[in-house]
Every structure is written in C-alpha cells, then in structure tokens.
Scaffold this motif. Structure first.
Motif, PDB file in Angstrom:
ATOM      1  N   SER A 107       3.163  11.156 -10.579  1.00  0.00           N
ATOM      2  CA  SER A 107       2.267  12.279 -10.865  1.00  0.00           C
ATOM      3  C   SER A 107       2.942  13.632 -10.627  1.00  0.00           C
ATOM      4  O   SER A 107       2.434  14.657 -11.051  1.00  0.00           O
ATOM      5  CB  SER A 107       1.001  12.181 -10.010  1.00  0.00           C
ATOM      6  OG  SER A 107       1.351  12.291  -8.650  1.00  0.00           O
ATOM      7  N   THR A 108       4.088  13.620  -9.941  1.00  0.00           N
ATOM      8  CA  THR A 108       4.752  14.898  -9.692  1.00  0.00           C
ATOM      9  C   THR A 108       5.496  15.352 -10.937  1.00  0.00           C
ATOM     10  O   THR A 108       6.256  14.572 -11.525  1.00  0.00           O
ATOM     11  CB  THR A 108       5.763  14.751  -8.540  1.00  0.00           C
ATOM     12  OG1 THR A 108       5.084  14.206  -7.417  1.00  0.00           O
ATOM     13  CG2 THR A 108       6.355  16.089  -8.155  1.00  0.00           C
ATOM     14  N   LEU A 127       0.835  -1.206   0.000  1.00  0.00           N
ATOM     15  CA  LEU A 127       0.000   0.000   0.000  1.00  0.00           C
ATOM     16  C   LEU A 127       0.865   1.250   0.000  1.00  0.00           C
ATOM     17  O   LEU A 127       0.656   2.170  -0.803  1.00  0.00           O
ATOM     18  CB  LEU A 127      -0.928   0.000   1.212  1.00  0.00           C
ATOM     19  CG  LEU A 127      -2.107  -0.978   1.142  1.00  0.00           C
ATOM     20  CD1 LEU A 127      -2.886  -0.956   2.435  1.00  0.00           C
ATOM     21  CD2 LEU A 127      -3.011  -0.627  -0.035  1.00  0.00           C
ATOM     22  N   GLY A 128       1.858   1.254   0.891  1.00  0.00           N
ATOM     23  CA  GLY A 128       2.758   2.411   0.954  1.00  0.00           C
ATOM     24  C   GLY A 128       3.520   2.592  -0.339  1.00  0.00           C
ATOM     25  O   GLY A 128       3.692   3.707  -0.831  1.00  0.00           O
ATOM     26  N   GLY A 129       3.927   1.476  -0.934  1.00  0.00           N
ATOM     27  CA  GLY A 129       4.650   1.530  -2.190  1.00  0.00           C
ATOM     28  C   GLY A 129       3.810   2.118  -3.307  1.00  0.00           C
ATOM     29  O   GLY A 129       4.292   2.920  -4.106  1.00  0.00           O
ATOM     30  N   ILE A 130       2.523   1.735  -3.345  1.00  0.00           N
ATOM     31  CA  ILE A 130       1.621   2.259  -4.383  1.00  0.00           C
ATOM     32  C   ILE A 130       1.481   3.770  -4.235  1.00  0.00           C
ATOM     33  O   ILE A 130       1.551   4.525  -5.210  1.00  0.00           O
ATOM     34  CB  ILE A 130       0.247   1.557  -4.300  1.00  0.00           C
ATOM     35  CG1 ILE A 130       0.379   0.111  -4.793  1.00  0.00           C
ATOM     36  CG2 ILE A 130      -0.796   2.300  -5.134  1.00  0.00           C
ATOM     37  CD1 ILE A 130      -0.810  -0.755  -4.455  1.00  0.00           C
ATOM     38  N   VAL A 131       1.299   4.216  -2.984  1.00  0.00           N
ATOM     39  CA  VAL A 131       1.158   5.652  -2.742  1.00  0.00           C
ATOM     40  C   VAL A 131       2.418   6.389  -3.199  1.00  0.00           C
ATOM     41  O   VAL A 131       2.353   7.379  -3.933  1.00  0.00           O
ATOM     42  CB  VAL A 131       0.897   5.927  -1.239  1.00  0.00           C
ATOM     43  CG1 VAL A 131       0.986   7.415  -0.940  1.00  0.00           C
ATOM     44  CG2 VAL A 131      -0.462   5.386  -0.827  1.00  0.00           C
ATOM     45  N   LEU A 174       4.742   5.419  -5.326  1.00  0.00           N
ATOM     46  CA  LEU A 174       4.911   5.343  -6.776  1.00  0.00           C
ATOM     47  C   LEU A 174       4.007   6.335  -7.492  1.00  0.00           C
ATOM     48  O   LEU A 174       4.427   7.028  -8.421  1.00  0.00           O
ATOM     49  CB  LEU A 174       4.600   3.928  -7.255  1.00  0.00           C
ATOM     50  CG  LEU A 174       5.806   3.054  -7.586  1.00  0.00           C
ATOM     51  CD1 LEU A 174       5.338   1.694  -8.060  1.00  0.00           C
ATOM     52  CD2 LEU A 174       6.669   3.724  -8.635  1.00  0.00           C
ATOM     53  N   SER A 175       2.735   6.410  -7.023  1.00  0.00           N
ATOM     54  CA  SER A 175       1.802   7.318  -7.691  1.00  0.00           C
ATOM     55  C   SER A 175       2.239   8.771  -7.500  1.00  0.00           C
ATOM     56  O   SER A 175       2.090   9.598  -8.407  1.00  0.00           O
ATOM     57  CB  SER A 175       0.374   7.098  -7.176  1.00  0.00           C
ATOM     58  OG  SER A 175       0.341   7.363  -5.797  1.00  0.00           O
TER      59      SER A 175
END
Lengths: 129, 168
Positions: free
Chosen positions: B113-114, B102-106, B108-109
């Motif tokens: 997106s930055t 979960l932390g990895g997905i956050v 990565l996104s």
C-alpha cells in the motif's frame, strides 16, 4: 559513490590478510610430522576443556566500556566542529563529559573496577568459577 | 558505475541476510554470536547506501565493537558452555507460525500500500559535521540529556550486575 574509498580500504585490508595467509602457504616448505601437528599452547598440553565459564567481571567491564564507547562516538561530530565553534563547543563537551565522569566515579567508588576483590569471596582469576 | 554500486549493494544484502540466517539457525550459540558480527557489519553498509555515514560508523563502533563483545561475554557466562551439549532447538513450530503469518500479512500490506516513489540519486555527502553542528547548537539540550541518559544506564546496569553477582 562518495564512500567508494571506504570500500577500497576494507577490500585492501582483506586482501592483505588473505595474501599473508596464501603466500605463507605457497612459500613455506610442507613436511609435516606428528610432533609438528600436535596442538601447541605455550608449550603445554591443555588440561581439561578449553571452554571455561568466564568470570562475570569481564561482562561488567564490557558494560562500562559500552557506555564510554557511546561517549566517544559523540566526540567525532564534536571534533569536526571544534574549530568553527571554539570555546562554546568546548564547554558543551566539557559538561557532557563531566556528567559521564560522575558515572566513572560511581563505578570506581563502588569497586566495580577492582579486578581482584580483597573483601568477599569472589576473588580470583578468569579461570575460576 | 551505477551497476557496480548496485552489484556491491546486493553482495552486502546477501551477506547481511545470510549471516542473519546463520544467527537464527546455527545450533551452537557461540557461532550464532560470531555470525552476528557480519549481520551488524552488513547493516552498517546498508546505512552507507542510505547516505547515513555517521550512523554507519556508529553501527560499527557501538554494535560491532561494543554490543557484540557484550553478547559474546554473555555467551561465555552461560553456565554449561563447556559441555557443548547446550544446543539451540526450535520448539512449538506450529504455534509460532500464527504470529509470523499475522506479522507477515501486516508487513506485506504495508509494502503493497505504500507508494514507493523513486527520486534521482544524488551524490551522498558526509553528514558527520552537519550533525555535529546541529547537536552543539540547535539540539544542545538533547545532546546533554544523552549524557545523563548514559549515566543513568551505567548506574542502573552496575546496580543490576552487582545484584546478580551477590546472588551467585
């Protein structure tokens, strides 16, 4: 880079250490014998394990040190400006330090800096439990 | 010159991440604590690359010189450190995978997106004097409050330490 001298400083420091070890290995005569290879600690064979549990007093002193370490950190930017700002900066830092001296007085008064406690049972050296 | 600077940067990145891996995976707590020294040092160098020289110096002074000592003393205080059987172990790997994923997905996104804008690198200037001037003039109140905070931390830590010592 502005900080390249810093890197050179660290590299120089490391080089001196490695050179000292390497040179002594290179230059020293190598003829070991069992007595020479035995573990040496102030001329005595160690008794019991060398990994002992430290007295918690070390931790408390380190804790006090940390607070004053942070204080010293603030002295650097202050010292660079002292000549420009003069008395004003001096008073600023005096207030800062006086507040922290209250903390020093507190730990001193409460006896946290006493290495050997006369009252209570936990008096003793670092080797004691 | 630019290339050399980049090379040194990656050397310190490897040092930082490598020692951090040792901290996490070494079975002996003591060695983990020693490896933490290199992690803290590497992070300090990364601060230098961000032109935050005062932060780098404070990283060395506070983390390497202070907090690490505290951690090592903390390890020394561990009750059965001499038995050497107290090794780190990893438990519940599969349950741990869920929060990591979960932390990895956050992360990565956020990374994707930055908009990563790059600017021309400017020569870093020493910041300590500027910081000091701001601390002593514009941010004088936070500066003095910092000493109050330190005082509170000292008194609080001492009270807790004394509390636990009488328990022994």
């Amino acid at each position: 880079m502005t900080f390249a001298p810093l890197l050179l400083f660290f590299l120089g420091g490391a080089a001196v250490v490695f050179a000292a070890v390497f040179l002594s290995r290179l230059l020293a005569p190598q003829n070991p014998n069992p007595v020479k290879n035995s573990t040496y600690e102030c001329g005595e064979e160690t008794v019991g394990p060398t990994w002992v549990r430290f007295n918690s007093r070390f931790y408390i002193v380190a804790l006090i040190f940390l607070v004053f370490d942070v204080e010293v950190l603030f002295l650097y930017p202050w010292a660079l400006n002292l000549r420009d700002l003069g008395l004003y900066a001096w008073i600023d830092m005096a207030i800062f330090i006086v507040i922290l001296v209250v903390g020093l007085a507190y730990v001193w008064g409460k006896g946290d800096l006493e290495w050997v406690r006369l009252r209570g049972s936990s008096a003793g050296s670092a080797r004691e439990e | 010159m630019e290339l050399l600077s980049e090379l040194i940067f990656y050397c310190f990145v490897v040092l930082t991440i490598g020692s951090a891996v040792v901290v996490v995976f070494h079975p002996r707590v003591m060695y983990s604590a020693f490896a933490l020294l290199f992690t803290f040092f590497g992070v300090g160098v990364l601060y230098l690359y961000l032109a935050a020289d005062f932060l780098a110096a404070s990283q060395l002074l506070i983390y390497v010189g202070g907090i690490l000592i505290l951690i090592i003393f903390g390890v020394f205080l561990t009750s059965s450190i001499m038995s050497l059987e107290i090794l780190q172990e990893t438990h519940q790997r599969f349950i741990a995978l869920i929060p990591i994923a979960l932390g990895g997905i956050v992360l990565l996104s956020v990374i994707l997106s930055t908009p990563w804008t790059t600017t021309a690198t400017t020569e870093a200037v020493p910041t300590t004097k500027l910081l000091g001037r701001l601390l002593l003039t514009r941010y004088l109140v936070p500066f003095e409050l910092a000493s109050l905070l330190l005082l509170a931390a000292l008194v609080g830590a001492m009270r807790l330490a004394r509390y636990f010592r009488t328990e022994e």
